[in-house]
Design a protein around this motif. Sequence first.
Motif, PDB file in Angstrom:
ATOM      1  N   THR A  65      -1.765   3.224  -7.605  1.00 17.26           N
ATOM      2  CA  THR A  65      -0.313   3.038  -7.498  1.00 17.26           C
ATOM      3  C   THR A  65       0.100   2.577  -6.110  1.00 17.26           C
ATOM      4  OG1 THR A  65      -0.034   5.392  -6.976  1.00 17.26           O
ATOM      5  CG2 THR A  65       0.192   4.736  -9.290  1.00 17.26           C
ATOM      6  N   ALA A  66      -0.736   2.806  -5.088  1.00 16.86           N
ATOM      7  CA  ALA A  66      -0.417   2.358  -3.736  1.00 16.86           C
ATOM      8  C   ALA A  66      -1.649   2.461  -2.853  1.00 16.86           C
ATOM      9  CB  ALA A  66       0.712   3.184  -3.131  1.00 16.86           C
ATOM     10  N   GLY A  68      -2.727   1.554   1.534  1.00 16.42           N
ATOM     11  CA  GLY A  68      -2.170   1.193   2.829  1.00 16.42           C
ATOM     12  C   GLY A  68      -2.774   2.043   3.914  1.00 16.42           C
ATOM     13  N   THR A  84       2.193   2.125   5.707  1.00 16.89           N
ATOM     14  CA  THR A  84       2.438   0.835   5.060  1.00 16.89           C
ATOM     15  C   THR A  84       2.149   0.959   3.574  1.00 16.89           C
ATOM     16  OG1 THR A  84       0.163   0.042   5.347  1.00 16.89           O
ATOM     17  CG2 THR A  84       1.722  -0.369   7.152  1.00 16.89           C
ATOM     18  N   ASN A  85       2.621  -0.009   2.808  1.00 18.52           N
ATOM     19  CA  ASN A  85       2.290  -0.114   1.386  1.00 18.52           C
ATOM     20  C   ASN A  85       1.775  -1.520   1.154  1.00 18.52           C
ATOM     21  OD1 ASN A  85       2.247  -0.433  -1.448  1.00 18.52           O
ATOM     22  ND2 ASN A  85       3.812   1.162  -1.684  1.00 18.52           N
ATOM     23  N   ASN A  86       0.477  -1.621   0.890  1.00 15.09           N
ATOM     24  CA  ASN A  86      -0.175  -2.917   0.722  1.00 15.09           C
ATOM     25  C   ASN A  86      -0.513  -3.214  -0.730  1.00 15.09           C
ATOM     26  OD1 ASN A  86      -0.931  -1.926   3.654  1.00 15.09           O
ATOM     27  ND2 ASN A  86      -1.103  -4.157   3.662  1.00 15.09           N
ATOM     28  N   GLY A  87       0.360  -2.782  -1.638  1.00 19.37           N
ATOM     29  CA  GLY A  87       0.143  -3.061  -3.047  1.00 19.37           C
ATOM     30  C   GLY A  87      -0.617  -1.953  -3.746  1.00 19.37           C
ATOM     31  N   ALA A  88      -1.314  -2.329  -4.818  1.00 17.16           N
ATOM     32  CA  ALA A  88      -2.011  -1.325  -5.628  1.00 17.16           C
ATOM     33  C   ALA A  88      -3.308  -1.882  -6.185  1.00 17.16           C
ATOM     34  CB  ALA A  88      -1.109  -0.837  -6.750  1.00 17.16           C
ATOM     35  N   SER A  89      -4.061  -2.600  -5.335  1.00 21.76           N
ATOM     36  CA  SER A  89      -5.302  -3.220  -5.780  1.00 21.76           C
ATOM     37  C   SER A  89      -6.475  -2.709  -4.963  1.00 21.76           C
ATOM     38  CB  SER A  89      -5.218  -4.747  -5.646  1.00 21.76           C
ATOM     39  OG  SER A  89      -4.153  -5.267  -6.412  1.00 21.76           O
ATOM     40  N   PHE A  93      -7.803  -4.687   2.464  1.00 23.94           N
ATOM     41  CA  PHE A  93      -6.406  -4.959   2.765  1.00 23.94           C
ATOM     42  C   PHE A  93      -6.186  -4.830   4.269  1.00 23.94           C
ATOM     43  CE2 PHE A  93      -6.682  -0.426   1.848  1.00 23.94           C
ATOM     44  CZ  PHE A  93      -5.962   0.162   2.881  1.00 23.94           C
ATOM     45  N   SER A  95      -3.176  -4.218   7.356  1.00 19.71           N
ATOM     46  CA  SER A  95      -1.840  -3.666   7.595  1.00 19.71           C
ATOM     47  C   SER A  95      -1.432  -3.899   9.034  1.00 19.71           C
ATOM     48  CB  SER A  95      -1.812  -2.155   7.310  1.00 19.71           C
ATOM     49  OG  SER A  95      -2.256  -1.871   6.008  1.00 19.71           O
ATOM     50  N   ASN A 114      -3.649   7.317  -6.667  1.00 22.53           N
ATOM     51  CA  ASN A 114      -3.609   7.114  -8.118  1.00 22.53           C
ATOM     52  C   ASN A 114      -3.019   8.368  -8.758  1.00 22.53           C
ATOM     53  OD1 ASN A 114      -5.649   9.036  -8.182  1.00 22.53           O
ATOM     54  ND2 ASN A 114      -7.290   7.585  -8.674  1.00 22.53           N
TER      55      ASN A 114
END
Length: 419
Positions: A65-66, A68, A84-89, A93, A95, A114
């Motif tokens: 779900t997030a 970062g 930070t929030n760098n998506g959910a993959s 990543f 930041s 998750n």
Amino acid sequence: MKPLVIYTLLISVCLFIACKKKDKNDLPEEVPPMAAVSTRVVSAITDSTAIAGGNVSSGGSSALTAVGVCWDKKPNPTINSSHTNNGASAGDFVSQLINLKVGTTYYVRAYATNASGTSYGEELAFKTSGIAKWKLLSKGPPAEDFFTLEQKGSTLYAGTSEGVYTSVNDGVSWTAKNSGMTTNTAIWTLAFSGDNIFAGTGVWSGAGQQGIFRSGDNGNSWSLVNNGLADLNVGSIVVSGSTLFAATWAGVYKSTDAGNSWTAMNSGLSDVKAYSLALLGSNLFATTAGGVFVISTSGGSWTAVNNGLINFPYELLVIGTNLYAGAPSGIYISTNNGATWTLTSNHEIITALVGKGSNLYTASATSSPKVHFSNDNGATWTDRSDGMGLLNVNLIYCLYIMDNELFAGTDQGIYVISL
């Protein structure tokens, strides 16, 4: 063989085959419920920004779900800290950390969330570039004079010329905690013992000494506990187990019943006017108008330990097994329980001492107040007064270290600098 016997054997064989344990390699591999994440090395560090990031090698047993990074000036940052929030993959990543303070140490961790919760990568530390300078943290309460700062849990307590104040946001804002105290109560010292807080008072401009106050509800209400005290100027309170020791202008007093009663322990003191106390192992040290004295916490008589002192100190501090004394002539160190003292600096008129780990900070009352730092037991010193001379500060009463920041209680409010 009888048909019934044959039938029974056939059934047994079928049950054996059906119940035979499957090979573990035949079972599907279980996926851990939590995500697996690692922290990327911090790079491109400036005075206010940095680049961090991480790698999510497994999203766990449910959808991410997030992801970062999170950071703080305190260790073990969480998603409740700056983040930070760098998506959910899953995967790598990057930041960008922004709005950082100059010359400040930060702690950073990558995270992945998750349905099962939030996982964190390893913690890394970095320091922004530039030289940190003192800044006014808060004028805070009506009082401008901050004599002592102490922390209990997440609450910062300040003893001021207007009583006790508390802060739950690192000193940004303050709440008065003076119920039971009279107006203009000057708090010189604070100490914690179990559920109790003790506040020692003294004479100050417009404020008379009142002795020792006690609070059993985190400072919401106070009552006096002066039974047995011959003087109500209390400059220092220290705690050893369940025993309290208080330095007053009529000597040192001891309480074994949470302050309900006090007993003088002045045998051996050449002058009973006491200023500061410090505990080193089973020994209690006191600075007095007659010099430095030591006594066993179990009792007995005081013994003078002034060998090497040019003049008598007011402040005492213990770091590890070393004892430091702040005097008008500078900082002294003793490595042998006060038997001998060595001058480590000639900074004039030491008004405050504080230490953490191997780091020692001092405040001196020169023409403009100075703060100095040593990380080698006083062998060398660095001036940390950056910007202090521009802040109209006349006197530094106390120093206090919280996380990676140094607080200074002054006659113009509380100031802070990043370490």
